[in-house]
Design an enzyme around this catalytic site. Structure first.
Site, PDB file in Angstrom:
ATOM      1  N   LEU A   6       0.679  -1.231   0.061  1.00 32.78           N
ATOM      2  CA  LEU A   6       0.039   0.039  -0.253  1.00 32.78           C
ATOM      3  C   LEU A   6       0.827   1.452   0.017  1.00 32.78           C
ATOM      4  O   LEU A   6       0.256   2.160  -0.020  1.00 32.78           O
ATOM      5  CB  LEU A   6      -0.979  -0.004   1.295  1.00 32.78           C
ATOM      6  CG  LEU A   6      -1.986  -1.092   1.097  1.00 32.78           C
ATOM      7  CD1 LEU A   6      -2.752  -0.965   2.728  1.00 32.78           C
ATOM      8  CD2 LEU A   6      -3.133  -0.861   0.221  1.00 32.78           C
ATOM      9  N   GLY A 178     -10.723  -6.202   4.466  1.00 32.73           N
ATOM     10  CA  GLY A 178      -9.381  -6.806   4.637  1.00 32.73           C
ATOM     11  C   GLY A 178      -8.194  -5.646   5.064  1.00 32.73           C
ATOM     12  O   GLY A 178      -7.283  -6.024   5.476  1.00 32.73           O
ATOM     13  N   ASP A 179      -8.523  -4.405   4.857  1.00 33.80           N
ATOM     14  CA  ASP A 179      -7.634  -3.371   5.046  1.00 33.80           C
ATOM     15  C   ASP A 179      -8.370  -1.977   5.533  1.00 33.80           C
ATOM     16  O   ASP A 179      -8.177  -1.063   4.961  1.00 33.80           O
ATOM     17  CB  ASP A 179      -6.711  -3.153   3.834  1.00 33.80           C
ATOM     18  CG  ASP A 179      -5.636  -2.237   4.096  1.00 33.80           C
ATOM     19  OD1 ASP A 179      -5.090  -2.393   5.403  1.00 33.80           O
ATOM     20  OD2 ASP A 179      -5.043  -1.521   3.280  1.00 33.80           O
ATOM     21  N   ILE A 180      -9.397  -2.366   6.329  1.00 33.57           N
ATOM     22  CA  ILE A 180     -10.084  -0.979   7.080  1.00 33.57           C
ATOM     23  C   ILE A 180      -9.336  -0.031   7.700  1.00 33.57           C
ATOM     24  O   ILE A 180      -8.601  -0.847   8.867  1.00 33.57           O
ATOM     25  CB  ILE A 180     -11.428  -1.331   7.669  1.00 33.57           C
ATOM     26  CG1 ILE A 180     -12.610  -2.008   6.730  1.00 33.57           C
ATOM     27  CG2 ILE A 180     -11.969  -0.206   8.319  1.00 33.57           C
ATOM     28  CD1 ILE A 180     -13.208  -0.660   5.924  1.00 33.57           C
TER      29      ILE A 180
END
Length: 285
Positions: A6, A178-180
């Site tokens: 990310l 999955g990526d909050i």
């Protein structure tokens, strides 16, 4: 902040008209409307689509392609709308609000930011009439922790024990973002708070709240008393068992630290393990 894939890359000199954007600019009639953004996993370009601001996202890894499927499945409920999609490419409404969850936290509105995040996750977890897309089992993500724990021991071992317990006795399975975290939920003046950038998992819904506690950054996350307070706020807002949420925080922080070690980021790994230690302390309190 997330474990991997990310972090924006530095400028590569790629022009909007060159690959990977050109097929989609031509095929969907898009006009570049800003500078390209390159991450470890995707290439993004602000564009205009039928006169409206949009974001073109082209995946370079399978994880992002799976996330694209979940973004389509959301149907714009709690997430940015998908305007077009095909293979590697996703065209999203561009969310350009003037509110930031990171700024809310720094202004002393941490509880409110957590409740906003919980409200978005609740929308994402709401059942849809269409079948779930093909997504990644949550168990697969924890392989890095399985490898790190025997080598490093200590808090990694406790994180792995928590993960094995939770994954071995899952509750309330559903598609997971999955990526909050505070940077992946943006504010639309017209539609409110919306999620972006899902990873596309299948697993227990409690996992989707764990990353909140490593964010908006690790310095804030390790503030004395912060994890204890925010875990209470989140458990109440999300309707989660408080102890099980703490176990998910412990498991996730260990996993994130394992990813940092794989990427050669020893300092980040140690700072993430500090969050895991706070979860252990809360579990033992």
């Amino acid at each position: 902040m997330s474990g991997r894939s990310l972090t924006p890359g530095t400028g590569t000199g790629t022009s909007p008209e060159s690959q990977p954007f050109s097929p989609w600019l031509r095929g969907w009639g898009l006009t570049p409307d800003g500078e390209p953004i390159h991450t470890h996993s995707s290439d993004l370009l602000p564009v205009r689509f039928e006169g409206q601001p949009a974001m073109l996202k082209v995946a370079r890894v399978d994880e992002e392609r799976v996330g694209h499927r979940l973004m389509v499945w959301y149907g714009g409920e709690g997430a940015a709308r998908v305007l077009r999609h095909h293979e590697d490419a996703l065209l999203l409404e561009r969310v350009e609000g003037d509110l930031l969850l990171t700024e809310m936290v720094r202004a002393g509105w941490d509880d409110e930011a957590s409740r906003v995040l919980c409200g978005v996750v609740r929308q994402l977890h709401t059942p849809r009439p269409q079948p779930w897309p093909e997504l990644t089992p949550l168990t697969r993500w924890f392989r890095s922790l399985e490898e790190a724990a025997p080598r490093s021991g200590g808090i990694f071992t406790l994180s792995l024990e928590a993960a094995r317990h939770l994954l071995g006795h899952p509750q309330d399975l559903r598609p997971l973002h999955g990526d909050i975290h505070h940077g992946n939920v943006l504010h639309s003046r017209e539609r409110g708070w919306l999620a972006i950038d899902p990873k596309g998992l299948i697993g227990e819904r409690g996992f989707d709240y764990a990353n909140l506690f490593c964010n908006p950054d690790l310095e804030v996350a390790a503030t004395p008393g912060r994890l204890a307070r925010q875990s209470t706020v989140v458990a109440e807002a999300a309707g989660l068992d408080h102890r099980r949420l703490l176990q998910w925080i412990l498991a996730y922080a260990g996993l994130s630290a394992a990813w940092h070690l794989e990427d050669g980021e020893e300092g980040q790994a140690q700072r993430t393990l500090a969050v895991a230690s706070l979860a252990v302390a809360a579990l033992n309190d």
